[in-house]
Design a protein around this motif. Structure first.
Motif, PDB file in Angstrom:
ATOM      1  N   GLU A  96       0.269  -1.460   0.066  1.00 47.12           N
ATOM      2  CA  GLU A  96      -0.088   0.176  -0.249  1.00 47.12           C
ATOM      3  C   GLU A  96       0.936   1.385  -0.735  1.00 47.12           C
ATOM      4  OE1 GLU A  96      -0.833  -2.828   1.756  1.00 47.12           O
ATOM      5  OE2 GLU A  96      -3.101  -2.992   1.488  1.00 47.12           O
ATOM      6  N   VAL A  97       2.278   1.214   0.280  1.00 46.54           N
ATOM      7  CA  VAL A  97       2.991   2.360   0.725  1.00 46.54           C
ATOM      8  C   VAL A  97       3.095   2.729  -1.259  1.00 46.54           C
ATOM      9  CG1 VAL A  97       5.546   2.647   0.287  1.00 46.54           C
ATOM     10  CG2 VAL A  97       4.703   1.828   2.245  1.00 46.54           C
ATOM     11  N   TRP A  98       3.021   1.678  -2.161  1.00 49.76           N
ATOM     12  CA  TRP A  98       2.888   2.257  -3.204  1.00 49.76           C
ATOM     13  C   TRP A  98       1.756   2.059  -3.552  1.00 49.76           C
ATOM     14  CZ3 TRP A  98       7.020  -0.437  -0.844  1.00 49.76           C
ATOM     15  CH2 TRP A  98       7.837  -0.099  -0.836  1.00 49.76           C
ATOM     16  N   SER A  99       1.259   1.840  -3.603  1.00 44.89           N
ATOM     17  CA  SER A  99      -0.506   1.533  -4.648  1.00 44.89           C
ATOM     18  C   SER A  99      -1.549   2.440  -3.763  1.00 44.89           C
ATOM     19  CB  SER A  99      -1.439   0.350  -3.934  1.00 44.89           C
ATOM     20  OG  SER A  99      -1.399  -0.499  -2.983  1.00 44.89           O
ATOM     21  N   ASP A 100      -1.452   3.102  -2.707  1.00 42.38           N
ATOM     22  CA  ASP A 100      -2.065   3.834  -2.176  1.00 42.38           C
ATOM     23  C   ASP A 100      -0.929   5.330  -1.706  1.00 42.38           C
ATOM     24  OD1 ASP A 100      -3.740   6.347  -0.754  1.00 42.38           O
ATOM     25  OD2 ASP A 100      -3.739   4.653   1.066  1.00 42.38           O
ATOM     26  N   ALA A 101      -0.249   5.641  -2.827  1.00 39.64           N
ATOM     27  CA  ALA A 101       0.819   7.005  -2.426  1.00 39.64           C
ATOM     28  C   ALA A 101       0.205   8.160  -1.717  1.00 39.64           C
ATOM     29  CB  ALA A 101       1.590   6.969  -3.999  1.00 39.64           C
ATOM     30  N   ALA A 102      -0.893   8.859  -2.279  1.00 39.14           N
ATOM     31  CA  ALA A 102      -1.634   9.616  -1.747  1.00 39.14           C
ATOM     32  C   ALA A 102      -1.581   9.887  -0.007  1.00 39.14           C
ATOM     33  CB  ALA A 102      -2.302  10.284  -2.323  1.00 39.14           C
ATOM     34  N   GLY A 103      -2.288   8.202  -0.239  1.00 42.79           N
ATOM     35  CA  GLY A 103      -2.458   8.132   1.592  1.00 42.79           C
ATOM     36  C   GLY A 103      -1.502   8.323   2.395  1.00 42.79           C
ATOM     37  N   PHE A 104      -0.127   7.351   1.575  1.00 44.36           N
ATOM     38  CA  PHE A 104       0.993   7.547   2.553  1.00 44.36           C
ATOM     39  C   PHE A 104       1.832   8.854   2.949  1.00 44.36           C
ATOM     40  CE2 PHE A 104       5.569   5.633   2.121  1.00 44.36           C
ATOM     41  CZ  PHE A 104       5.480   5.630   3.249  1.00 44.36           C
ATOM     42  N   GLY A 138       2.924   9.844  18.454  1.00 50.95           N
ATOM     43  CA  GLY A 138       2.967   8.753  18.497  1.00 50.95           C
ATOM     44  C   GLY A 138       1.511   7.960  18.209  1.00 50.95           C
ATOM     45  N   ALA A 139       0.109   8.635  17.821  1.00 51.23           N
ATOM     46  CA  ALA A 139      -0.717   8.296  17.183  1.00 51.23           C
ATOM     47  C   ALA A 139      -0.236   8.315  15.826  1.00 51.23           C
ATOM     48  CB  ALA A 139      -2.124   8.899  17.205  1.00 51.23           C
ATOM     49  N   SER A 140       0.202   9.369  15.103  1.00 44.92           N
ATOM     50  CA  SER A 140       0.906   9.316  13.812  1.00 44.92           C
ATOM     51  C   SER A 140       1.155   8.344  13.661  1.00 44.92           C
ATOM     52  CB  SER A 140       1.087  11.047  13.632  1.00 44.92           C
ATOM     53  OG  SER A 140       2.790  11.081  13.922  1.00 44.92           O
ATOM     54  N   CYS A 141       2.461   7.647  14.376  1.00 46.07           N
ATOM     55  CA  CYS A 141       3.353   6.616  14.338  1.00 46.07           C
ATOM     56  C   CYS A 141       2.007   5.545  13.324  1.00 46.07           C
ATOM     57  CB  CYS A 141       4.352   6.142  15.340  1.00 46.07           C
ATOM     58  SG  CYS A 141       4.531   7.828  15.781  1.00 46.07           S
ATOM     59  N   LYS A 142       1.412   4.767  14.740  1.00 46.72           N
ATOM     60  CA  LYS A 142       0.291   4.300  14.888  1.00 46.72           C
ATOM     61  C   LYS A 142      -1.001   4.331  13.794  1.00 46.72           C
ATOM     62  CE  LYS A 142      -2.833   1.524  17.404  1.00 46.72           C
ATOM     63  NZ  LYS A 142      -3.501   0.592  16.431  1.00 46.72           N
ATOM     64  N   ALA A 143      -0.898   5.100  13.297  1.00 46.26           N
ATOM     65  CA  ALA A 143      -1.666   5.186  11.943  1.00 46.26           C
ATOM     66  C   ALA A 143      -1.124   5.026  10.793  1.00 46.26           C
ATOM     67  CB  ALA A 143      -2.498   6.349  11.782  1.00 46.26           C
ATOM     68  N   CYS A 144       0.180   5.478  10.547  1.00 45.68           N
ATOM     69  CA  CYS A 144       0.881   4.742   9.534  1.00 45.68           C
ATOM     70  C   CYS A 144       1.567   3.727   9.644  1.00 45.68           C
ATOM     71  CB  CYS A 144       1.956   6.072   9.619  1.00 45.68           C
ATOM     72  SG  CYS A 144       3.107   5.625   8.102  1.00 45.68           S
ATOM     73  N   HIS A 145       1.741   2.943  10.626  1.00 48.58           N
ATOM     74  CA  HIS A 145       2.110   1.598  11.069  1.00 48.58           C
ATOM     75  C   HIS A 145       1.480   0.898  10.648  1.00 48.58           C
ATOM     76  CE1 HIS A 145       6.433   2.782  13.247  1.00 48.58           C
ATOM     77  NE2 HIS A 145       5.666   2.778  12.078  1.00 48.58           N
ATOM     78  N   ASP A 146      -0.307   1.104  10.787  1.00 49.02           N
ATOM     79  CA  ASP A 146      -1.220   0.021  11.023  1.00 49.02           C
ATOM     80  C   ASP A 146      -1.281  -0.269   9.432  1.00 49.02           C
ATOM     81  OD1 ASP A 146      -1.822  -0.167  13.705  1.00 49.02           O
ATOM     82  OD2 ASP A 146      -3.474   1.751  13.431  1.00 49.02           O
ATOM     83  N   SER A 147      -1.382   1.048   8.216  1.00 47.27           N
ATOM     84  CA  SER A 147      -2.084   1.148   6.709  1.00 47.27           C
ATOM     85  C   SER A 147      -0.664   0.542   6.130  1.00 47.27           C
ATOM     86  CB  SER A 147      -2.037   1.893   6.277  1.00 47.27           C
ATOM     87  OG  SER A 147      -3.860   3.024   6.708  1.00 47.27           O
ATOM     88  N   TYR A 148       0.474   0.518   6.084  1.00 46.70           N
ATOM     89  CA  TYR A 148       1.521   0.851   5.641  1.00 46.70           C
ATOM     90  C   TYR A 148       2.472  -0.087   6.471  1.00 46.70           C
ATOM     91  CZ  TYR A 148      -1.131   4.148   3.593  1.00 46.70           C
ATOM     92  OH  TYR A 148      -2.251   5.352   3.282  1.00 46.70           O
ATOM     93  N   ARG A 149       2.971  -0.516   7.691  1.00 51.78           N
ATOM     94  CA  ARG A 149       3.795  -0.949   7.385  1.00 51.78           C
ATOM     95  C   ARG A 149       3.467  -2.980   7.783  1.00 51.78           C
ATOM     96  NH1 ARG A 149       6.726  -0.079  13.646  1.00 51.78           N
ATOM     97  NH2 ARG A 149       8.348  -2.190  13.535  1.00 51.78           N
ATOM     98  N   ALA A 150       3.909  -3.827   7.744  1.00 56.03           N
ATOM     99  CA  ALA A 150       3.613  -4.808   8.217  1.00 56.03           C
ATOM    100  C   ALA A 150       3.808  -5.659   9.221  1.00 56.03           C
ATOM    101  CB  ALA A 150       4.335  -6.146   7.156  1.00 56.03           C
ATOM    102  N   LYS A 151       2.896  -6.185  10.018  1.00 62.83           N
ATOM    103  CA  LYS A 151       3.239  -6.675  11.339  1.00 62.83           C
ATOM    104  C   LYS A 151       4.399  -7.909  11.461  1.00 62.83           C
ATOM    105  CE  LYS A 151      -0.758  -4.681  13.422  1.00 62.83           C
ATOM    106  NZ  LYS A 151      -1.515  -4.200  12.149  1.00 62.83           N
ATOM    107  N   LYS A 152       5.140  -7.849  12.213  1.00 65.99           N
ATOM    108  CA  LYS A 152       6.547  -9.231  11.642  1.00 65.99           C
ATOM    109  C   LYS A 152       6.107 -10.338  12.508  1.00 65.99           C
ATOM    110  CE  LYS A 152      10.722  -6.667  10.387  1.00 65.99           C
ATOM    111  NZ  LYS A 152      11.635  -6.524  10.670  1.00 65.99           N
TER     112      LYS A 152
END
Ligand code: HEC
Length: 152
Positions: A96-104, A138-152
């Motif tokens: 989604e980092v690339w497919s939803d570049a605007a949101g990222f 902190g909320a802005s870190c989490k919001a981005c991670h929720d959509s654009y960072r895969a959980k390990k």
């Protein structure tokens, strides 16, 4: 004639190199991954070290907090130029980092804006304001991670 051609092509290469913007340029996708993960690691370190002050466990040293937030502000803009297309492999970035570049991009701006607000209150000595601005970052870190960072 041949010498001139060689000279001209060298000149073209040299000027192309000189004209590259100062923005991050990466020879290989894994260089970009390393760069952005390093920047995010530093962001995490400079953000996390304020936690004990925010929790009230460490006295609020306004000058030290302000100096740290200035570093965070500088770091906050660094990772985003290091997500070139084709650099998802061996990273935790979601497609989604690339497919939803605007949101990222929007998530980056939200984060950077929250860091600017944090920098505005960090030297105030007002723990409640610091706590609130810290929470928003902190909320802005989490919001981005929720959509654009895969959980390990
Ligand atoms: C705009 C989106 C975005 C924001 C904002 C963001 N991150 Fe991330 N973060 C990511 C992505 C995407 C990755 C995965 C990068 C990769 O593996 O290539 C990541 C990875 C990380 C990593 C792991 C780095 C590594 O070595 O693999 C840490 C730690 C981290 N973020 C912390 C934070 C903290 C703390 C904040 C806020 C202060 C934050 N991030 C804000 C998107 C974001």
């Amino acid at each position: 004639m041949k010498k001139i051609t060689v000279f001209l092509s060298l000149f073209t290469v040299a000027s192309a190199l000189l004209m590259q913007p100062v923005q991050a340029q990466f020879a290989k996708p894994e260089d970009a991954v390393k760069y952005r993960q390093s920047a995010l690691t530093l962001i995490s370190s400079h953000f996390g070290r304020m936690q004990s002050t925010v929790k009230g466990a460490t006295p609020y040293d306004a000058a030290a907090i302000q100096a740290n937030v200035e570093i965070l502000k500088t770091l906050s803009v660094l990772p985003w130029a290091a997500f070139p297309a084709g650099s998802q492999a061996n990273s935790s970035a979601k497609a989604e980092v690339w497919s939803d570049a605007a949101g990222f991009k929007q998530a980056q701006q939200k984060f950077e804006g929250a860091v600017v607000k944090l920098s505005e209150v960090s030297g105030s000595g007002d723990l409640e304001r610091l706590r609130s601005a810290f929470g928003d970052v902190g909320a802005s870190c989490k919001a981005c991670h929720d959509s654009y960072r895969a959980k390990k």
